[in-house]
Design a protein around this motif. Structure first.
Motif, mmCIF file in Angstrom:
data_model
loop_
_atom_site.group_PDB
_atom_site.id
_atom_site.type_symbol
_atom_site.label_atom_id
_atom_site.label_comp_id
_atom_site.label_asym_id
_atom_site.label_seq_id
_atom_site.Cartn_x
_atom_site.Cartn_y
_atom_site.Cartn_z
ATOM 1 N N LEU A 182 13.859 105.638 -48.204
ATOM 2 C CA LEU A 182 14.327 104.570 -49.082
ATOM 3 C C LEU A 182 14.109 103.221 -48.414
ATOM 4 C CD1 LEU A 182 17.675 106.227 -50.156
ATOM 5 C CD2 LEU A 182 15.625 105.961 -51.559
ATOM 6 N N SER A 183 13.828 102.210 -49.236
ATOM 7 C CA SER A 183 13.677 100.861 -48.707
ATOM 8 C C SER A 183 14.965 100.077 -48.966
ATOM 9 C CB SER A 183 12.486 100.162 -49.359
ATOM 10 O OG SER A 183 12.823 99.730 -50.666
ATOM 11 N N ASP A 184 15.031 98.889 -48.393
ATOM 12 C CA ASP A 184 16.203 98.036 -48.589
ATOM 13 C C ASP A 184 16.338 97.567 -50.031
ATOM 14 O OD1 ASP A 184 16.925 98.277 -45.957
ATOM 15 O OD2 ASP A 184 15.934 96.416 -45.337
ATOM 16 N N THR A 185 15.256 97.679 -50.811
ATOM 17 C CA THR A 185 15.320 97.222 -52.200
ATOM 18 C C THR A 185 15.519 98.356 -53.193
ATOM 19 O OG1 THR A 185 12.914 97.283 -52.436
ATOM 20 C CG2 THR A 185 13.907 95.190 -51.718
ATOM 21 N N ASP A 186 15.686 99.575 -52.717
ATOM 22 C CA ASP A 186 15.943 100.687 -53.631
ATOM 23 C C ASP A 186 17.408 100.672 -54.055
ATOM 24 O OD1 ASP A 186 13.321 101.561 -53.600
ATOM 25 O OD2 ASP A 186 13.652 102.858 -51.877
ATOM 26 N N VAL A 187 17.629 101.034 -55.309
ATOM 27 C CA VAL A 187 18.955 100.956 -55.917
ATOM 28 C C VAL A 187 19.493 102.367 -56.139
ATOM 29 C CG1 VAL A 187 20.208 100.195 -57.977
ATOM 30 C CG2 VAL A 187 18.330 98.818 -57.084
ATOM 31 N N TYR A 188 20.734 102.574 -55.748
ATOM 32 C CA TYR A 188 21.442 103.832 -55.999
ATOM 33 C C TYR A 188 22.064 103.748 -57.386
ATOM 34 C CZ TYR A 188 25.355 107.104 -55.825
ATOM 35 O OH TYR A 188 26.264 108.085 -56.114
ATOM 36 N N LEU A 189 21.715 104.713 -58.271
ATOM 37 C CA LEU A 189 22.225 104.688 -59.639
ATOM 38 C C LEU A 189 23.378 105.644 -59.876
ATOM 39 C CD1 LEU A 189 18.944 104.435 -61.724
ATOM 40 C CD2 LEU A 189 20.437 102.610 -60.925
ATOM 41 N N GLY A 190 23.524 106.660 -59.047
ATOM 42 C CA GLY A 190 24.585 107.631 -59.236
ATOM 43 C C GLY A 190 24.182 108.985 -58.697
ATOM 44 N N ASN A 191 25.012 109.990 -58.980
ATOM 45 C CA ASN A 191 24.772 111.357 -58.526
ATOM 46 C C ASN A 191 24.566 112.275 -59.716
ATOM 47 O OD1 ASN A 191 25.000 111.797 -55.572
ATOM 48 N ND2 ASN A 191 26.891 110.663 -55.882
ATOM 49 N N LEU A 192 23.671 113.223 -59.545
ATOM 50 C CA LEU A 192 23.440 114.283 -60.530
ATOM 51 C C LEU A 192 23.773 115.589 -59.853
ATOM 52 C CD1 LEU A 192 19.973 113.170 -61.952
ATOM 53 C CD2 LEU A 192 22.243 112.662 -62.853
ATOM 54 N N GLY A 193 24.887 116.172 -60.197
ATOM 55 C CA GLY A 193 25.273 117.425 -59.572
ATOM 56 C C GLY A 193 25.335 117.326 -58.061
ATOM 57 N N GLY A 194 25.737 116.180 -57.546
ATOM 58 C CA GLY A 194 25.848 115.979 -56.100
ATOM 59 C C GLY A 194 24.593 115.436 -55.451
ATOM 60 N N ALA A 195 23.508 115.261 -56.193
ATOM 61 C CA ALA A 195 22.257 114.732 -55.644
ATOM 62 C C ALA A 195 22.139 113.251 -55.985
ATOM 63 C CB ALA A 195 21.063 115.503 -56.208
ATOM 64 N N PRO A 196 22.051 112.375 -54.979
ATOM 65 C CA PRO A 196 21.936 110.947 -55.262
ATOM 66 C C PRO A 196 20.619 110.624 -55.975
ATOM 67 C CG PRO A 196 21.673 111.349 -52.920
ATOM 68 C CD PRO A 196 22.054 112.664 -53.548
ATOM 69 N N PHE A 197 20.663 109.623 -56.845
ATOM 70 C CA PHE A 197 19.516 109.222 -57.665
ATOM 71 C C PHE A 197 19.232 107.745 -57.409
ATOM 72 C CE2 PHE A 197 17.092 108.000 -61.312
ATOM 73 C CZ PHE A 197 16.488 109.153 -61.792
ATOM 74 N N TYR A 198 17.977 107.430 -57.051
ATOM 75 C CA TYR A 198 17.568 106.072 -56.708
ATOM 76 C C TYR A 198 16.354 105.638 -57.525
ATOM 77 C CZ TYR A 198 20.180 107.178 -52.440
ATOM 78 O OH TYR A 198 21.150 107.556 -51.544
ATOM 79 N N MET A 199 16.156 104.325 -57.567
ATOM 80 C CA MET A 199 14.914 103.751 -58.087
ATOM 81 C C MET A 199 14.730 102.393 -57.418
ATOM 82 S SD MET A 199 15.318 102.164 -61.986
ATOM 83 C CE MET A 199 15.131 103.733 -62.716
ATOM 84 N N GLY A 200 13.499 101.907 -57.436
ATOM 85 C CA GLY A 200 13.212 100.603 -56.850
ATOM 86 C C GLY A 200 13.842 99.487 -57.663
ATOM 87 N N LEU A 201 14.232 98.415 -56.991
ATOM 88 C CA LEU A 201 14.877 97.285 -57.643
ATOM 89 C C LEU A 201 13.984 96.657 -58.702
ATOM 90 C CD1 LEU A 201 17.365 95.428 -57.744
ATOM 91 C CD2 LEU A 201 16.281 94.043 -55.961
ATOM 92 N N GLU A 202 12.699 96.528 -58.424
ATOM 93 C CA GLU A 202 11.776 95.939 -59.398
ATOM 94 C C GLU A 202 11.719 96.779 -60.671
ATOM 95 O OE1 GLU A 202 7.138 95.124 -59.228
ATOM 96 O OE2 GLU A 202 8.259 94.037 -57.675
ATOM 97 N N GLN A 203 11.671 98.100 -60.515
ATOM 98 C CA GLN A 203 11.653 98.977 -61.680
ATOM 99 C C GLN A 203 12.996 98.952 -62.400
ATOM 100 O OE1 GLN A 203 10.675 103.044 -60.934
ATOM 101 N NE2 GLN A 203 10.356 103.462 -63.083
ATOM 102 N N PHE A 204 14.082 98.824 -61.637
ATOM 103 C CA PHE A 204 15.417 98.763 -62.231
ATOM 104 C C PHE A 204 15.516 97.613 -63.235
ATOM 105 C CE2 PHE A 204 19.812 97.118 -62.081
ATOM 106 C CZ PHE A 204 20.447 98.198 -62.656
ATOM 107 N N ALA A 205 14.781 96.533 -62.995
ATOM 108 C CA ALA A 205 14.797 95.398 -63.919
ATOM 109 C C ALA A 205 14.355 95.820 -65.322
ATOM 110 C CB ALA A 205 13.903 94.277 -63.396
ATOM 111 N N TYR A 206 13.464 96.822 -65.424
ATOM 112 C CA TYR A 206 13.030 97.326 -66.728
ATOM 113 C C TYR A 206 14.073 98.248 -67.362
ATOM 114 C CZ TYR A 206 8.324 95.725 -65.557
ATOM 115 O OH TYR A 206 7.249 94.970 -65.230
ATOM 116 N N TRP A 207 14.836 98.945 -66.535
ATOM 117 C CA TRP A 207 15.747 99.992 -67.002
ATOM 118 C C TRP A 207 17.210 99.573 -67.052
ATOM 119 C CZ3 TRP A 207 14.288 104.862 -68.612
ATOM 120 C CH2 TRP A 207 12.990 105.275 -68.305
ATOM 121 N N GLU A 208 17.561 98.388 -66.599
ATOM 122 C CA GLU A 208 18.975 98.044 -66.432
ATOM 123 C C GLU A 208 19.795 98.100 -67.721
ATOM 124 O OE1 GLU A 208 19.945 94.049 -65.229
ATOM 125 O OE2 GLU A 208 18.132 93.289 -66.173
ATOM 126 N N HIS A 209 19.161 98.004 -68.871
ATOM 127 C CA HIS A 209 19.872 98.048 -70.152
ATOM 128 C C HIS A 209 19.989 99.462 -70.713
ATOM 129 C CE1 HIS A 209 18.473 93.874 -69.885
ATOM 130 N NE2 HIS A 209 19.609 93.601 -70.504
#
Length: 129
Positions: free
Chosen positions: A52-79
């Motif tokens: 993971l990089s410093d710009t990756d965003v933690y979105l939550g856990n799925l059955g105990g597995a953490p889920f991440y995405m890049g901050l730049e991509q998060f800008a498309y998905w934040e809504h």
């Protein structure tokens, strides 16, 4: 009491597959690599196997597995709320679902205006809670 919303959730079939993969590979993690819309494929790795990089965003856990995405991509998905499902097919080459005959699939739904206002009060985390 403060209400929170999940930015990422999983269907029952996805949770079952996560349990299967955890039984074979141990603790897991997810990274949403690429894609800006429904039908994108999240990648599933053994925990710690994806750097993971410093710009990756933690979105939550799925059955105990953490889920991440890049901050730049998060800008498309934040809504949107990401809904991780399982469908027939091959997973990504390096994803643990490859070779199972099934793959993880990202679906989504737009947050309502009220939900998005609630989310604006929840900080976006860079690391797992």
């Amino acid at each position: 009491m403060t209400q929170t919303l999940d930015r990422v959730i999983a269907t029952e079939s996805a949770l079952q597959m996560i349990d299967e993969l955890r039984g074979r590979h141990g603790p897991l993690m997810f990274f949403q690599s690429g894609g800006c819309c429904d039908g994108s494929t999240p990648m599933c790795y053994p925990a710690g196997e994806f750097n993971l990089s410093d710009t990756d965003v933690y979105l939550g856990n799925l059955g105990g597995a953490p889920f991440y995405m890049g901050l730049e991509q998060f800008a498309y998905w934040e809504h949107t709320q990401l809904i991780i499902d399982v469908v027939a097919g091959n997973g990504g080459m390096f994803s643990l679902d490859n070779g199972t005959g099934r793959r993880f699939l990202t679906r989504s739904r737009l947050f309502t205006d009220e939900e998005f206002r609630l989310l604006s009060n929840q900080p976006v985390d860079r690391r797992e809670r």
